[in-house]
Design a protein around this motif. Sequence first.
Motif, PDB file in Angstrom:
ATOM      1  N   GLN A  38       0.688  -1.277   0.048  1.00 11.31           N
ATOM      2  CA  GLN A  38       0.008   0.059   0.023  1.00 11.31           C
ATOM      3  C   GLN A  38       0.813   1.272   0.044  1.00 11.31           C
ATOM      4  OE1 GLN A  38      -3.253  -0.069   2.801  1.00 11.31           O
ATOM      5  NE2 GLN A  38      -3.856   1.954   2.379  1.00 11.31           N
ATOM      6  N   VAL A  39       1.459   1.386  -1.087  1.00 10.55           N
ATOM      7  CA  VAL A  39       2.508   2.473  -0.903  1.00 10.55           C
ATOM      8  C   VAL A  39       2.323   3.434  -2.770  1.00 10.55           C
ATOM      9  CG1 VAL A  39       4.282   1.924   0.489  1.00 10.55           C
ATOM     10  CG2 VAL A  39       4.280   1.345  -1.887  1.00 10.55           C
ATOM     11  N   LEU A  40       1.331   2.933  -3.268  1.00  9.05           N
ATOM     12  CA  LEU A  40       1.195   3.318  -4.626  1.00  9.05           C
ATOM     13  C   LEU A  40       2.218   3.058  -5.656  1.00  9.05           C
ATOM     14  CD1 LEU A  40      -0.238   6.975  -3.641  1.00  9.05           C
ATOM     15  CD2 LEU A  40      -1.548   5.003  -3.957  1.00  9.05           C
ATOM     16  N   LEU A  41       2.542   1.884  -5.540  1.00  3.82           N
ATOM     17  CA  LEU A  41       3.598   1.373  -6.449  1.00  3.82           C
ATOM     18  C   LEU A  41       2.776   1.346  -7.855  1.00  3.82           C
ATOM     19  CD1 LEU A  41       5.632  -1.126  -4.865  1.00  3.82           C
ATOM     20  CD2 LEU A  41       6.479   1.126  -5.371  1.00  3.82           C
ATOM     21  N   TYR A  42       3.212   1.436  -8.941  1.00  3.08           N
ATOM     22  CA  TYR A  42       2.631   1.166 -10.442  1.00  3.08           C
ATOM     23  C   TYR A  42       3.754   0.563 -11.212  1.00  3.08           C
ATOM     24  CZ  TYR A  42       4.797   5.761 -11.622  1.00  3.08           C
ATOM     25  OH  TYR A  42       5.605   6.936 -12.022  1.00  3.08           O
ATOM     26  N   SER A  43       3.203   0.387 -12.541  1.00  2.00           N
ATOM     27  CA  SER A  43       4.172  -0.266 -13.669  1.00  2.00           C
ATOM     28  C   SER A  43       4.130  -1.819 -13.321  1.00  2.00           C
ATOM     29  CB  SER A  43       5.614   0.217 -13.684  1.00  2.00           C
ATOM     30  OG  SER A  43       6.228  -0.130 -14.901  1.00  2.00           O
ATOM     31  N   SER A  44       5.271  -2.506 -13.861  1.00  2.00           N
ATOM     32  CA  SER A  44       5.419  -3.591 -13.641  1.00  2.00           C
ATOM     33  C   SER A  44       6.354  -4.185 -12.721  1.00  2.00           C
ATOM     34  CB  SER A  44       5.727  -4.623 -15.196  1.00  2.00           C
ATOM     35  OG  SER A  44       6.953  -3.972 -15.369  1.00  2.00           O
ATOM     36  N   ILE A  45       6.377  -5.522 -12.384  1.00  2.21           N
ATOM     37  CA  ILE A  45       7.650  -5.990 -11.405  1.00  2.21           C
ATOM     38  C   ILE A  45       8.751  -6.398 -12.272  1.00  2.21           C
ATOM     39  CG2 ILE A  45       8.075  -8.095 -10.101  1.00  2.21           C
ATOM     40  CD1 ILE A  45       5.210  -8.361  -9.111  1.00  2.21           C
ATOM     41  N   PRO A  46       9.977  -5.540 -11.601  1.00  2.00           N
ATOM     42  CA  PRO A  46      11.156  -5.610 -12.448  1.00  2.00           C
ATOM     43  C   PRO A  46      11.969  -7.137 -12.390  1.00  2.00           C
ATOM     44  CG  PRO A  46      11.134  -3.893 -11.023  1.00  2.00           C
ATOM     45  CD  PRO A  46       9.893  -4.824 -10.586  1.00  2.00           C
ATOM     46  N   SER A  47      12.423  -7.468 -13.699  1.00  2.00           N
ATOM     47  CA  SER A  47      13.406  -8.457 -13.580  1.00  2.00           C
ATOM     48  C   SER A  47      14.365  -8.572 -12.544  1.00  2.00           C
ATOM     49  CB  SER A  47      13.894  -8.922 -14.934  1.00  2.00           C
ATOM     50  OG  SER A  47      14.760  -7.832 -15.346  1.00  2.00           O
ATOM     51  N   GLY A  48      14.673  -7.588 -11.932  1.00  2.78           N
ATOM     52  CA  GLY A  48      15.929  -7.348 -11.005  1.00  2.78           C
ATOM     53  C   GLY A  48      15.580  -8.149  -9.659  1.00  2.78           C
ATOM     54  N   PHE A  49      14.325  -8.569  -9.416  1.00  3.48           N
ATOM     55  CA  PHE A  49      14.081  -9.603  -8.352  1.00  3.48           C
ATOM     56  C   PHE A  49      15.064 -10.651  -8.223  1.00  3.48           C
ATOM     57  CE2 PHE A  49      10.484  -6.864  -7.471  1.00  3.48           C
ATOM     58  CZ  PHE A  49      10.577  -6.937  -6.073  1.00  3.48           C
ATOM     59  N   LYS A  50      15.388 -11.124  -9.535  1.00  5.74           N
ATOM     60  CA  LYS A  50      16.018 -12.438  -9.526  1.00  5.74           C
ATOM     61  C   LYS A  50      17.545 -12.217  -8.842  1.00  5.74           C
ATOM     62  CE  LYS A  50      18.435 -10.987 -13.980  1.00  5.74           C
ATOM     63  NZ  LYS A  50      18.527 -11.154 -15.374  1.00  5.74           N
ATOM     64  N   LYS A  51      17.779 -11.164  -8.513  1.00 10.00           N
ATOM     65  CA  LYS A  51      18.982 -10.939  -7.687  1.00 10.00           C
ATOM     66  C   LYS A  51      19.153 -11.190  -6.236  1.00 10.00           C
ATOM     67  CE  LYS A  51      21.549  -7.343  -8.777  1.00 10.00           C
ATOM     68  NZ  LYS A  51      21.909  -5.807  -9.123  1.00 10.00           N
ATOM     69  N   LEU A  52      17.536 -11.099  -6.006  1.00  9.56           N
ATOM     70  CA  LEU A  52      17.352 -11.480  -4.409  1.00  9.56           C
ATOM     71  C   LEU A  52      17.245 -12.752  -4.060  1.00  9.56           C
ATOM     72  CD1 LEU A  52      15.063  -8.290  -3.685  1.00  9.56           C
ATOM     73  CD2 LEU A  52      17.385  -8.409  -3.662  1.00  9.56           C
ATOM     74  N   LYS A  53      18.283 -13.288  -4.176  1.00  6.44           N
ATOM     75  CA  LYS A  53      18.141 -14.837  -3.947  1.00  6.44           C
ATOM     76  C   LYS A  53      17.894 -15.438  -2.610  1.00  6.44           C
ATOM     77  CE  LYS A  53      21.204 -15.755  -8.118  1.00  6.44           C
ATOM     78  NZ  LYS A  53      20.048 -16.086  -9.031  1.00  6.44           N
ATOM     79  N   LEU A  54      18.094 -14.665  -1.504  1.00  2.16           N
ATOM     80  CA  LEU A  54      17.790 -15.050  -0.193  1.00  2.16           C
ATOM     81  C   LEU A  54      16.294 -14.859   0.261  1.00  2.16           C
ATOM     82  CD1 LEU A  54      21.100 -14.063   1.311  1.00  2.16           C
ATOM     83  CD2 LEU A  54      20.524 -16.275   0.422  1.00  2.16           C
ATOM     84  N   LEU A  55      15.432 -14.096  -0.782  1.00  6.38           N
ATOM     85  CA  LEU A  55      14.314 -13.434  -0.393  1.00  6.38           C
ATOM     86  C   LEU A  55      13.419 -14.639   0.103  1.00  6.38           C
ATOM     87  CD1 LEU A  55      13.098 -10.621  -0.102  1.00  6.38           C
ATOM     88  CD2 LEU A  55      11.977 -11.225  -2.378  1.00  6.38           C
TER      89      LEU A  55
END
Length: 477
Positions: A290-307
């Motif tokens: 709930q922070v008013l994020l818009y657009s798409s989910i970036p591919s950069g999440f692939k770097k967060l391998k410990l998430l």
Amino acid sequence: MDLKPNFRPSFFFSFLIFFFFLQKPDLGSASNPKCISTERQALLTFKQSLTDPSGLLSSWSGLDCCKWRGVRCDRRTSHVIKIDLRNPNQTLRPYDYYGEFKKGGLGGKIDPSLTRLKYLSYLDLSSNDFNFLAIPEFIGRIVSLRYLNLSFTSLSGEVPPSFGNLSKLESLDLYAQTFSDDGLTAYTLHASNLGWLSGLSSSLTYLNLGFVNLSGASDTWVEDFSRLSKLKELHLYNSELNKLHLSFSLSSSANLKLLEVLDLSRNSFNSPIPNWLFDLTNLRKLYIQQVLLYSSIPSGFKKLKLLETLDLSDNTLGLEIPAVLGYLPRLKYLDLSVNSFRSQIHSFLDALSKNKENSLVSLDLSSNSMYGTLPESLGALRNLQILDLSDNSFTGPIPSSVGNMASLKELVLYTNMFSGAIPQSLGDISTLNKLILSFNKLEGRIPKRLKFKDPSIYAGNDLLCGKPLPKKCPRKQ
């Protein structure tokens, strides 16, 4: 004749120990420290400034303050090192604030006598009610502090810049949500300048500024927090932040690289997801709800391998749910509910099913605009315990492979356009205890093998009951 004294080693060491205790008669027994009189007086002065309706401080009498409730002394030196006076009823908040919770709390004032406790390393006054008094500036002079918790204490005003003097501080909790007789009151604390954080840069590992109004520092907040090189947890829930600083870069700095938990929820960023988040490669939990994020989910999440936990719910993120999230090896909790995703789910579920390290436990995609059928690969999610796809536009039958989801506890599919027969393979899931299928076009009865504590199982617009559930079931209200 040899006149030199012949001292045995055992005699010599015994003599040294005896001499040591003659010189230090005030230390007392290592297992039974005796209170230092000046510190005892400081504690009594502190007590006199407080109101104590529940008698929390009733034990604060007698000569040995080391035995008083909430006080701990060093076993070797007898100095007071810890004061833990958190409200014992704090687990009731906020639902019973006007009852036992409020009765169990301290009130009044926080006296500067605490500054006389030169070895105090731990101070917890959380969940007490100081009736919107200004947060004490003198706490910044207790430079021995390593742990400070003033959360939920109804303190107000500017967070003192003197807190930057606490160069040994490892944990600071100023979570400022509070309750008055008029109901919820927020933003009683504010910090218009976060420059004092630099004084904590080499020690602080935990920081909670939830409900602290940071709007005055919004232009520099990312840079200010990035100075905290040891920080592992940062909580900025509902802190009136309004900029995510898309151009900021952490790539050339070691700061924040140890961060494991980040909560930016309930702010007003009105922004895409910033790329600097993907430099925080040690992140285990990320909450940007709930922070008013818009657009798409970036591919950069692939770097967060410990998430392990990702909550992007209640925003306006759109397009499709990327397959990259399905390949995160440690992801257990994913909440993308209440967004604007308009796609099929196949690529994401196929990625999950192909991920041999898949450990997803909870998946919430409810209240989006997703469509199409559910693939048979759904049955490969054998670790999944909670699946919520409600309030979308899915069509077709529920795949029979759902019966392979051996760990499933909750299946929530209401308000879609599913059709066909209710899969009898649902009866193979021995762990299932919640099944909601209402407002679809399903037919038939639930499998007879399913047993629930609560027979609230809906299909179509009505409750369908099948043995061993009761013959008479309540209608949906």
